[in-house]
Design a protein around this motif. Structure first.
Motif, mmCIF file in Angstrom:
data_model
loop_
_atom_site.group_PDB
_atom_site.id
_atom_site.type_symbol
_atom_site.label_atom_id
_atom_site.label_comp_id
_atom_site.label_asym_id
_atom_site.label_seq_id
_atom_site.Cartn_x
_atom_site.Cartn_y
_atom_site.Cartn_z
ATOM 1 N N ASN A 61 0.799 -1.224 0.000
ATOM 2 C CA ASN A 61 0.000 0.000 0.000
ATOM 3 C C ASN A 61 0.841 1.288 0.000
ATOM 4 O OD1 ASN A 61 -2.305 1.481 -0.094
ATOM 5 N ND2 ASN A 61 -2.910 1.130 2.016
ATOM 6 N N PRO A 62 1.850 1.464 0.866
ATOM 7 C CA PRO A 62 2.599 2.738 0.831
ATOM 8 C C PRO A 62 3.321 3.020 -0.485
ATOM 9 C CG PRO A 62 2.962 1.612 2.909
ATOM 10 C CD PRO A 62 2.210 0.668 2.037
ATOM 11 N N PRO A 63 4.038 2.041 -1.087
ATOM 12 C CA PRO A 63 4.661 2.371 -2.391
ATOM 13 C C PRO A 63 3.634 2.648 -3.482
ATOM 14 C CG PRO A 63 5.627 0.374 -1.475
ATOM 15 C CD PRO A 63 4.473 0.735 -0.623
ATOM 16 N N THR A 68 0.972 6.403 -7.122
ATOM 17 C CA THR A 68 -0.283 6.889 -7.697
ATOM 18 C C THR A 68 -0.566 8.339 -7.331
ATOM 19 O OG1 THR A 68 -1.508 5.972 -5.820
ATOM 20 C CG2 THR A 68 -1.360 4.618 -7.807
ATOM 21 N N THR A 69 0.015 8.830 -6.241
ATOM 22 C CA THR A 69 -0.160 10.248 -5.903
ATOM 23 C C THR A 69 0.472 11.134 -6.965
ATOM 24 O OG1 THR A 69 0.001 9.598 -3.587
ATOM 25 C CG2 THR A 69 0.092 11.923 -4.039
ATOM 26 N N GLN A 70 1.571 10.657 -7.546
ATOM 27 C CA GLN A 70 2.233 11.441 -8.596
ATOM 28 C C GLN A 70 1.576 11.248 -9.952
ATOM 29 O OE1 GLN A 70 6.298 10.209 -8.416
ATOM 30 N NE2 GLN A 70 6.606 11.045 -6.355
ATOM 31 N N LEU A 71 1.092 10.023 -10.216
ATOM 32 C CA LEU A 71 0.520 9.754 -11.536
ATOM 33 C C LEU A 71 -0.937 10.189 -11.645
ATOM 34 C CD1 LEU A 71 2.011 6.204 -12.193
ATOM 35 C CD2 LEU A 71 2.760 8.381 -13.138
ATOM 36 N N HIS A 77 -5.832 7.292 -3.745
ATOM 37 C CA HIS A 77 -6.137 6.318 -2.689
ATOM 38 C C HIS A 77 -6.906 5.117 -3.235
ATOM 39 C CE1 HIS A 77 -4.551 9.376 -0.260
ATOM 40 N NE2 HIS A 77 -5.193 9.108 0.867
ATOM 41 N N THR A 78 -7.842 5.357 -4.141
ATOM 42 C CA THR A 78 -8.626 4.261 -4.720
ATOM 43 C C THR A 78 -7.737 3.317 -5.507
ATOM 44 O OG1 THR A 78 -10.500 5.767 -4.888
ATOM 45 C CG2 THR A 78 -10.610 3.729 -6.168
ATOM 46 N N SER A 84 -3.074 -2.744 -4.051
ATOM 47 C CA SER A 84 -2.730 -3.506 -2.849
ATOM 48 C C SER A 84 -3.618 -4.728 -2.697
ATOM 49 C CB SER A 84 -2.847 -2.629 -1.613
ATOM 50 O OG SER A 84 -1.972 -1.536 -1.698
ATOM 51 N N PHE A 85 -4.883 -4.608 -3.092
ATOM 52 C CA PHE A 85 -5.786 -5.757 -3.048
ATOM 53 C C PHE A 85 -5.348 -6.830 -4.040
ATOM 54 C CE2 PHE A 85 -9.708 -7.988 -4.314
ATOM 55 C CZ PHE A 85 -10.053 -8.521 -3.079
#
Length: 103
Positions: A61-63, A68-71, A77-78, A84-85
């Motif tokens: 989840n953290p990586p 995804t925060t940058q892309l 978050h979604t 991660s799932f």
């Protein structure tokens, strides 16, 4: 108040007989307080696979969130949870296969 007192003290009318058989004994074939059987057996295989899936989710989840925060900033978050799932599902299947090979 007087109406409530009247309703509380009024005797109930006797029940009408309908001709149907009334139950006389207990309704249940087992004790009501008895513990029910669990539907799922927790074996060492499933417990190990669940541990692998949980670990995979929290390690991925953290990586994923950072990338995804940058892309995709609006849906970071979604997308991170979905990635991660997917890692957790893969870790579960790998963990289940690995635990079945153990003695």
């Amino acid at each position: 108040m007087a109406c409530l007192t009247f309703l509380a003290t009024r005797s109930r009318a006797p029940a009408r007989r309908t001709g149907l058989a009334q139950p006389t004994g207990a309704r249940y074939n087992h004790l009501v307080t008895s513990a029910s059987k669990p539907n799922v057996r927790w074996t060492k295989d499933k417990a190990g696979a669940i541990l692998a899936a949980t670990t995979g989710f929290f390690f991925a989840n953290p990586p994923a969130l950072e990338m995804t925060t940058q892309l995709i900033p609006r849906h970071a978050h979604t997308v991170a949870v979905l990635v991660s799932f997917a890692v957790a599902v893969l870790a579960y299947s790998v963990g289940l296969r690995a635990m079945k090979k153990l003695p």
